[in-house]
Design an enzyme around this catalytic site. Structure first.
Site, PDB file in Angstrom:
ATOM      1  N   SER A 129       0.816  -1.216   0.000  1.00 28.02           N
ATOM      2  CA  SER A 129       0.000   0.000   0.000  1.00 28.02           C
ATOM      3  C   SER A 129       0.850   1.267   0.000  1.00 28.02           C
ATOM      4  CB  SER A 129      -0.915   0.017   1.228  1.00 28.02           C
ATOM      5  OG  SER A 129      -1.870  -1.007   1.162  1.00 28.02           O
ATOM      6  N   GLU A 244      -3.038 -14.677   1.292  1.00 30.34           N
ATOM      7  CA  GLU A 244      -3.339 -13.794   2.417  1.00 30.34           C
ATOM      8  C   GLU A 244      -4.831 -13.799   2.737  1.00 30.34           C
ATOM      9  OE1 GLU A 244      -2.808  -9.103   3.783  1.00 30.34           O
ATOM     10  OE2 GLU A 244      -2.409  -9.692   1.703  1.00 30.34           O
TER      11      GLU A 244
END
Length: 398
Positions: A129, A244
C-alpha cells in the site's frame, strides 16, 4: 465433497492438541486469551519453539522443510492453535513471500531465503500500500530504476505492519512508467537496513504502534533481489494475495472469541438475569453463531477443494469478506456486553506493565482497543468492497 473428519484426522487432532498443551508457554497463551499485546520477542520465541519441532511453516512441502501436511491437517492445526491461545506465526515470511519464492523465485533465492524464513532468522514486512494506492494497488507510484547491477528505489509505502522490527521487505515497485498500470510493476526483496530507508510510526486508534510509513530515498537494491521477471510483479502480487485472503477468515480464532463472548454475557446481568438470557441479546449472539458456522462450512469446502488439488480462487474473497465481518461483529458484541467498563484504554495493562487493570475488570480493559483494532480487518488484504467486485466478475460474470 466429504466435509467429515476421518479417523486419521481425529488422531492427528489429538496429537496436535497434546503437543500444544505441553509446549505453549503459559505466559504467551495468557496474553492471547486475554487480548493483551504480544511483543516482538514473544512472537520470535514462539516461532523458534515451532521451528524446533518442524512446525513453523505448516503449509510448506517437505522439500522446503515443512511438515508436508495436507489441507485438512493444516485446518486442524489452525483450529487447535486458536483454541489453546497459541500466538500467531507472522504470515509475512511464512505464508506470503515464501509461496511466491517457491513458485517464482530462482534457485539462489530459494536456497538463501527459505531456510531463514523457516528458522525465523528474518522478520519480513509487506511493501504494497501507498498513500492513494490501497484498494487500487495497481496505481502505486514507488519507482525502481535500473542502474547496472542494482535498482534505485524512491517513493513511499504506508500501513506497513510491524515494519519497525523488519529485516526484509517484499515490495512492489514501478519499473516501467510507460506501461499499463498492472504491466509495469516488479517484485523486489529489500533489506530494511539499506541506507536511504526511513521508517516512521503510525499510532493507531487503539494507541498501538503496529503500522508504519516507510520512505525510500535513492535506495540501492541488487538486481539479484528481483523475483521472477521485471514488470511481471502484478502476477506475483495477486498470487500472494490469494494466500493472504484465505488466511484472514480465522475461523478458529472466532470460535474462541465466541466462547469468550458467551462467558462475558453469562457474567453480566440485565434486570437481575444473565445478559445471555435476554431474548434480544441472545438473538444477536445466535445470529452471529450461525454466520460463523456457515463460514466454517465454507472454509471446509475450500479445504476439500485444496485436498483435491484445486487452489483458492474467488472463494478466497468470500472467506475474507465474511471472516472479517464476523470478527468485527464479535468485538462489537463484547463491548456491548461489558458496557461502560469497556471504554477506558489501559495501555500499561495491555502491554504487561501491570498485572491487573486499573478499572478492576481484567476482561473489560482490553476490549475498547480490541474493538478499534478490528475496524481495519475489512480494509487490509484488499477492502471488502473490492472483494465483492472480484466475486461479481469471477463467479457471476458481471
Amino acid at each position: 465433497m466429504d466435509l467429515d473428519y476421518s479417523a486419521a484426522d481425529d488422531a492427528f487432532r489429538a496429537d496436535i492438541r497434546a503437543w500444544l498443551a505441553a509446549n505453549v508457554p503459559a505466559e504467551l497463551s495468557d496474553k492471547v486469551l486475554n487480548h493483551k499485546r504480544l511483543t516482538r520477542d514473544d512472537l520470535a520465541r514462539w516461532h523458534k519453539l515451532l521451528g524446533a519441532r518442524g512446525w513453523s511453516a505448516p503449509a510448506w512441502p517437505v522439500e522446503y522443510g515443512g511438515p508436508g501436511w495436507d489441507a485438512t491437517q493444516r485446518h486442524i492445526w489452525d483450529e487447535e492453535c486458536a483454541r489453546i491461545g497459541a500466538p500467531p506465526v507472522l504470515p509475512f515470511g511464512v505464508s506470503m513471500v515464501a509461496p511466491v519464492l517457491m513458485k517464482y523465485g530462482n534457485d539462489a533465492q530459494k536456497r538463501y531465503y527459505l531456510p531463514r524464513i523457516l528458522a525465523g532468522d528474518d522478520w519480513w514486512c509487506q511493501g504494497y500500500s501507498e498513500p492513494g494506492s490501497g484498494s487500487d494497488l495497481a496505481s502505486l507510484r514507488a519507482r525502481a530504476e535500473r542502474h547496472g547491477d542494482h535498482y534505485v528505489v524512491n517513493g513511499q509505502k504506508t500501513w506497513t505492519t510491524l515494519g519497525q522490527h523488519a529485516d526484509m521487505m517484499f515490495c512492489l515497485v514501478r519499473t516501467d512508467p510507460a506501461a499499463k498500470k498492472q504491466e509495469g510493476i516488479s517484485f523486489l526483496l529489500i533489506d530494511m537496513k539499506t541506507p536511504g530507508i526511513t521508517v516512521r510510526p503510525i499510532i493507531t486508534l487503539d494507541e498501538d504502534h503496529e503500522v508504519n510509513e516507510v520512505f525510500f530515498e535513492d535506495v540501492k537494491v541488487p538486481v539479484e533481489n528481483l523475483v521472477g521477471d521485471e514488470n511481471r510483479g502484478w502476477t506475483y502480487a495477486k498470487y500472494l494475495l490469494g494466500h493472504e485472503r484465505t488466511g484472514i477468515a480465522r475461523v478458529g480464532q472466532s470460535k474462541r472469541e465466541l466462547a469468550f463472548l458467551k462467558q462475558i454475557a453469562l457474567r453480566e446481568k440485565k434486570n437481575g438475569r444473565p445478559l445471555l438470557h435476554d431474548p434480544l441479546f441472545a438473538a444477536r449472539v445466535a445470529s452471529l453463531e450461525i454466520e460463523l458456522m456457515a463460514l466454517e462450512v465454507t472454509v471446509l469446502r475450500v479445504v476439500a477443494n485444496e485436498a483435491g488439488g484445486r487452489g483458492p480462487g474467488p472463494e478466497a474473497s468470500m472467506l475474507k469478506i465474511k471472516g472479517t465481518e464476523v470478527q468485527q461483529a464479535l468485538t462489537e458484541l463484547m463491548v456491548d456486553a461489558i458496557g461502560p467498563l469497556a471504554a477506558p484504554f489501559d495501555v500499561p495493562f495491555l502491554e504487561g506493565e501491570h498485572d491487573h487493570a486499573a478499572s478492576g475488570d481484567d476482561d473489560a480493559a482490553p476490549l475498547a482497543a480490541y474493538y478499534f483494532n478490528y475496524r481495519k480487518t475489512s480494509i487490509y488484504g484488499g477492502s471488502n468492497e473490492i472483494q465483492k467486485n472480484i466475486i461479481a466478475q469471477m463467479m457471476l460474470g458481471l
